[in-house]
Design a protein around this motif. Structure first.
Motif, PDB file in Angstrom:
ATOM      1  N   ASP A 310     -88.220  83.733  42.355  1.00 18.09           N
ATOM      2  CA  ASP A 310     -87.580  84.969  42.804  1.00 18.09           C
ATOM      3  C   ASP A 310     -87.494  85.010  44.332  1.00 18.09           C
ATOM      4  O   ASP A 310     -86.496  85.487  44.892  1.00 18.09           O
ATOM      5  N   TRP A 311     -88.547  84.536  45.006  1.00 16.86           N
ATOM      6  CA  TRP A 311     -88.518  84.470  46.465  1.00 16.86           C
ATOM      7  C   TRP A 311     -87.422  83.525  46.947  1.00 16.86           C
ATOM      8  O   TRP A 311     -86.690  83.843  47.892  1.00 16.86           O
ATOM      9  N   ARG A 312     -87.281  82.398  46.277  1.00 14.93           N
ATOM     10  CA  ARG A 312     -86.251  81.429  46.670  1.00 14.93           C
ATOM     11  C   ARG A 312     -84.864  82.061  46.532  1.00 14.93           C
ATOM     12  O   ARG A 312     -84.020  81.920  47.428  1.00 14.93           O
ATOM     13  N   ARG A 313     -84.615  82.746  45.432  1.00 14.05           N
ATOM     14  CA  ARG A 313     -83.317  83.387  45.222  1.00 14.05           C
ATOM     15  C   ARG A 313     -83.078  84.483  46.266  1.00 14.05           C
ATOM     16  O   ARG A 313     -81.997  84.597  46.836  1.00 14.05           O
ATOM     17  N   HIS A 314     -84.099  85.260  46.530  1.00 14.70           N
ATOM     18  CA  HIS A 314     -84.003  86.334  47.521  1.00 14.70           C
ATOM     19  C   HIS A 314     -83.688  85.772  48.907  1.00 14.70           C
ATOM     20  O   HIS A 314     -82.837  86.303  49.632  1.00 14.70           O
ATOM     21  N   ALA A 316     -82.249  82.908  49.604  1.00 15.43           N
ATOM     22  CA  ALA A 316     -80.898  82.340  49.600  1.00 15.43           C
ATOM     23  C   ALA A 316     -79.851  83.436  49.744  1.00 15.43           C
ATOM     24  O   ALA A 316     -78.853  83.286  50.466  1.00 15.43           O
ATOM     25  N   GLU A 317     -80.076  84.584  49.082  1.00 19.05           N
ATOM     26  CA  GLU A 317     -79.137  85.701  49.177  1.00 19.05           C
ATOM     27  C   GLU A 317     -79.107  86.273  50.584  1.00 19.05           C
ATOM     28  O   GLU A 317     -78.045  86.618  51.103  1.00 19.05           O
ATOM     29  N   ASP A 318     -80.279  86.365  51.213  1.00 18.85           N
ATOM     30  CA  ASP A 318     -80.338  86.869  52.588  1.00 18.85           C
ATOM     31  C   ASP A 318     -79.588  85.963  53.541  1.00 18.85           C
ATOM     32  O   ASP A 318     -78.869  86.422  54.443  1.00 18.85           O
ATOM     33  N   SER A 321     -75.835  86.403  53.005  1.00 14.47           N
ATOM     34  CA  SER A 321     -75.349  87.667  53.569  1.00 14.47           C
ATOM     35  C   SER A 321     -75.239  87.585  55.087  1.00 14.47           C
ATOM     36  O   SER A 321     -74.295  88.084  55.687  1.00 14.47           O
ATOM     37  N   SER A 322     -76.218  86.937  55.702  1.00 15.27           N
ATOM     38  CA  SER A 322     -76.212  86.800  57.161  1.00 15.27           C
ATOM     39  C   SER A 322     -75.031  85.970  57.627  1.00 15.27           C
ATOM     40  O   SER A 322     -74.381  86.278  58.641  1.00 15.27           O
ATOM     41  N   GLN A 323     -74.735  84.901  56.877  1.00 12.34           N
ATOM     42  CA  GLN A 323     -73.620  84.029  57.244  1.00 12.34           C
ATOM     43  C   GLN A 323     -72.292  84.753  57.115  1.00 12.34           C
ATOM     44  O   GLN A 323     -71.377  84.622  57.932  1.00 12.34           O
ATOM     45  N   MET A 324     -72.148  85.590  56.059  1.00 11.53           N
ATOM     46  CA  MET A 324     -70.919  86.346  55.876  1.00 11.53           C
ATOM     47  C   MET A 324     -70.739  87.375  56.973  1.00 11.53           C
ATOM     48  O   MET A 324     -69.639  87.585  57.496  1.00 11.53           O
ATOM     49  N   GLY A 325     -71.890  88.020  57.348  1.00 13.52           N
ATOM     50  CA  GLY A 325     -71.811  89.037  58.390  1.00 13.52           C
ATOM     51  C   GLY A 325     -71.498  88.476  59.757  1.00 13.52           C
ATOM     52  O   GLY A 325     -71.014  89.188  60.628  1.00 13.52           O
TER      53      GLY A 325
END
Length: 329
Positions: A310-314, A316-318, A321-325
């Motif tokens: 779950d930490w790995r998925r979290h 990766a999502e962060d 999101s940072s790259q998109m922003g």
């Protein structure tokens, strides 16, 4: 400063006098005698500054350094020198006390007392010079400790440290961290001397805090070793298992929890990094010293409130999101 003198760069006829004068200036001796060898004497001296401390190394053919009582009696040293024998066997006499100083053995160079120090054949010695003002310890305590350095639990650590420090002195002296290395060296010497004078209220805290710093440093360097244990730490730091646990208990420091905590920190960082996402969770756990992936997952959740996957998925999502922003606007 680096090389003070190398006789290979001096004309053969001038080596004896030039080396003798240089050693007189650097050693605190009042007389220097050089052993006669075919082809003339050979020697090299180096001096490197590490913040407030200095590393002085001398290697030469046979030599004798002597300091007379009259000069010693009026001495008021600015620094304490802790020396470790490199090549050859030194012969050290101070008052009625005589000893052979074998490679790796440590001694205090006390210029307030008459002494006679020598070696035959090729020999070398390195001294770490620590200003008394930085040491924060009375000269009388230093002198008391000098007669029983081997009693200190840090004796073996300091011996290895001085050998390693000598090998890296030139590189360290030119690095930005040189003052930090010097400061750490002062703490280590202070604890060595404190340990040599016995278990006294005024020295106990110094010794124990320095040992704990060494424990933490050793653990950080060997976190990935699955065989890391209290016994291994005790052997590496030249203390008994019982003494190690006693010092940890006094400081309310759990060695086991420290090891697990640092391993979890390392594994968490790797699982959340782009380079670590391609590895299996079990592989990351093993690489950080955990022998069982189930045990690792349980410890990870207890520490961070989520399972490793779950930490790995979290993470990766962060990152996504940072790259998109950060995209074009």
């Amino acid at each position: 400063m680096a090389v003070l003198l190398d006789t290979a760069e001096v004309a053969a006829d001038d080596r004896h006098e030039i080396f003798r004068e240089a050693m007189l200036a650097a050693s605190g001796a009042t007389r220097v005698e050089l052993e006669h060898v075919p082809g003339g004497i050979s020697g090299r001296m180096e001096l490197h500054e590490l913040g407030a401390t200095r590393i002085f190394t001398a290697q030469s053919s046979g030599i004798a350094l002597l300091r007379d009582r009259r000069t010693a009696g009026g001495a008021s040293p600015e620094a304490v020198a802790i020396a470790v024998q490199g090549l050859g066997v030194g012969r050290h006499q101070m008052g009625d006390r005589q000893r052979l100083v074998k490679p790796g053995e440590v001694m205090v160079v006390d210029v307030t007392r008459a002494f006679d120090f020598s070696w035959s054949g090729t020999g070398s010695s390195t001294s770490l010079q620590v200003p008394i003002a930085e040491l924060g310890m009375p000269l009388s305590t230093v002198q008391e400790a000098s007669a029983s350095l081997e009693r200190s639990p840090l004796y073996g650590i300091v011996s290895r440290y001085l050998v390693d420090l000598t090998a890296r002195a030139e590189r360290l002296a030119s690095a930005p961290l040189a003052p930090s290395v010097g400061e750490a060296s002062v703490h280590l010497v202070r604890a060595l001397l404190a340990g040599a004078v016995g278990d006294r209220p005024d020295t106990r805290d110094v010794l124990e805090q320095t040992l704990l710093a060494q424990v933490r440093a050793y653990v950080r360097e060997h976190l990935r070793d699955p065989a890391l244990s209290a016994d291994q730490v005790a052997v590496a730091l030249s203390v008994s298992r019982r003494q190690l646990f006693r010092i940890c208990a006094r400081a309310e420091f759990s060695l086991e929890q420290y090891v697990i905590g640092k391993r979890l920190e390392g594994a968490k960082a790797e699982l959340g990094s782009p380079s670590g996402r391609g590895r299996s969770i079990a592989g990351v756990a093993y690489s950080w010293g955990f022998k069982d992936s189930t045990h690792f997952s349980r410890r990870f959740k207890a520490a961070y409130g989520m399972l490793p996957r779950d930490w790995r998925r979290h993470a990766a999502e962060d990152t996504s999101s940072s790259q998109m922003g950060a995209g074009p606007r």
